[in-house]
Design an enzyme around this catalytic site. Structure first.
Site, short mmCIF file in Angstrom:
data_model
loop_
_atom_site.label_atom_id
_atom_site.label_comp_id
_atom_site.label_asym_id
_atom_site.label_seq_id
_atom_site.Cartn_x
_atom_site.Cartn_y
_atom_site.Cartn_z
N HIS A 1 41.50 39.47 34.02
CA HIS A 1 40.93 40.67 34.63
C HIS A 1 40.87 41.82 33.61
O HIS A 1 39.80 42.21 33.18
CB HIS A 1 41.67 41.10 35.90
CG HIS A 1 41.75 40.05 36.94
ND1 HIS A 1 40.64 39.43 37.47
CD2 HIS A 1 42.84 39.47 37.56
CE1 HIS A 1 41.02 38.53 38.36
NE2 HIS A 1 42.34 38.53 38.43
N ASP B 1 38.87 32.03 40.14
CA ASP B 1 40.00 32.78 40.69
C ASP B 1 40.32 32.39 42.13
O ASP B 1 40.87 31.34 42.39
CB ASP B 1 39.73 34.28 40.55
CG ASP B 1 40.98 35.14 40.73
OD1 ASP B 1 42.03 34.61 41.15
OD2 ASP B 1 40.91 36.35 40.48
#
Length: 451
Positions: free
Chosen positions: A267, A318
């Site tokens: 991220h 994810d």
């Protein structure tokens, strides 16, 4: 065996009438400008498959379950409470069933290797199973069944917040001390020993979940294998890190760890200019998960500036709320377009294809992050290959980089025809070869879990 195609995107670029010889899971020969030989399997378009560098496979089972508004403002943190409730009853059989569906869908969308960021370790009471790596064994079984290549990243998770805060009840299934994690890591290595070309790295979950001393000990256990960490995903995380240490998360990490090319910063959404340049200079890969980051309301990573400075990136699915390799790349570019109010912002230069630039970046960065660097389709490379449905109207009149642009910006996973992992065809006609059995087991497992 050999594959022949009208167009192939090789390591050196697009070529016509290409014959790929496959042997022992790798590309053994490449002939260009030749006719197909008797017995060759014929296709129109061949590309290297992508790596999915960040997955929580079990979360595929909760897709759609956190889309109901709460009484206050919804955020990542309210989503996390839904996730905690979902895992309360998940057992190893359920883990296998959900992971197998996720991995089949990854292959169907054009991914051939997955980085499984695995933190669900213990039984529903928070006690270790008889084998501490029981849940990892379920993941390995799912990888073996589907044929996807696995980079398993067992997660060290010990705390609920910066400074060593005690874990919460909802985190009980994730938590290990250092000795327990060392045993888990050994168990994970055993769990994947029967898989083809598996890698085991380590993953300190986040700066919230590991103290400075624990971070140092866990990363030392990697012994040269990949190291992945969640970092700077949410603004409240940045604010909490500043309150605790006086430094931003990435800033603190670079001050306290030897971050290099074996690291993947997952991220890294909210970073300063100085942090961005530190990541670029270290050679670390940023793991971007645009669909999940949009779903959770994380924010936008400064990809335009990062790539202009030579930063390395890969993409991951994810939370697996949607699994689609092309869609991850499309949303990565679209997020920058919305932020900067421009177009073709992540192309590698004037006149360059945005789709090809994104695909090449995700291929090389993702391979680096998962411990299997790849230059694409070349002699000696893994035979991880995607064929596209050239008869789809999306590709009418297209050739070269226009194929990638049309797939990424005008299509989706539905345009994938076949996928080979290690030279073995795992997807045919857009469908995993074992999809029927995988679907049936998934329905039974998730139906029981949500009953």
């Amino acid at each position: 065996m050999a594959l022949w195609c009208e167009q192939a995107w090789l390591a050196e670029g697009w070529r016509n009438n290409v014959r790929l010889g496959l042997d022992n899971g790798r590309i053994s020969s490449i002939e260009i400008g030749v006719d197909a030989a008797p017995g060759d399997e014929r296709h129109a378009i061949l590309l290297p498959a992508l790596p999915d560098l960040h997955s929580h496979a079990f979360q595929r089972g909760m897709a759609g379950l956190a889309e109901c508004a709460g009484t206050g403002d919804d955020s990542f943190w309210t989503w996390r409470e839904v996730m905690y409730r979902f895992v309360d009853r998940l057992d190893p059989e359920g883990m296998h069933a959900i992971a197998a569906l996720a991995y089949a869908e990854m292959l169907e969308s054009g991914f051939a290797r997955v980085g499984e960021f695995h933190y669900l370790h213990h039984d529903p009471e928070g006690r270790p199973y008889g084998s501490v790596a029981t849940m990892a064994q379920a993941i390995a079984a799912a990888a073996g069944e589907t044929g996807i290549a696995l980079t398993l990243l067992p997660v060290f998770y010990a705390h609920s917040g910066f400074g060593g805060a005690a874990p919460t009840h909802g985190q009980r299934r994730f938590v290990n001390d250092l000795d327990g994690f060392a045993a888990l890591l050994d168990g994970c290595r055993d769990a994947v020993s029967g898989l083809d070309d598996a890698v085991v790295g380590v993953a300190p979950h986040s700066l919230r979940a590991a103290t400075a001393g624990e971070l140092a000990e866990v990363t030392a256990m990697a012994a040269g294998a990949p190291i992945h960490i969640h970092i700077a995903e949410q603004l409240p995380e940045v604010e909490a890190c500043l309150a605790w240490s006086g430094a931003r998360p990435v800033e603190w990490l670079y001050d306290h760890a030897d971050v290099g090319a074996d690291w993947c910063l997952v991220h890294a959404t909210h970073i300063s200019e100085g942090e961005r340049r530190a990541i670029v200079g270290s050679g670390a890969v940023v793991g971007l998960c645009p669909i999940t980051e949009a779903n959770l309301g994380d924010g936008l990573f400064p990809a335009r500036e990062f790539l202009a400075e030579g930063g390395r990136f890969g993409v991951g699915s994810d939370s697996n709320v949607e699994i689609d390799a092309a869609a991850e790349l499309r949303l990565l570019e679209y997020g920058q377009r919305l932020s900067h109010r421009g177009r073709n912002l992540l192309a590698s230069g004037a006149g360059q294809s945005t789709g090809a630039s994104l695909y090449r970046g995700a291929l090389t960065g993702g391979g680096q992050a998962l411990g299997r660097p790849s230059a694409g389709l070349g002699v000696g490379e893994a035979a991880d290959i995607v064929s596209l449905k050239a008869d789809d109207p999306t590709f009418a009149g297209r050739s070269g980089d226009a194929i990638l642009d049309s797939w990424i910006f005008g299509g989706a996973a539905r345009l994938v025809d076949c996928v080979w992992r290690g030279g073995v065809k795992r997807v045919a006609g857009g469908r995993h070869v074992a999809r029927e059995a995988i679907d049936a087991r998934y329905r039974a497992a998730v139906g029981a879990l949500l009953a």
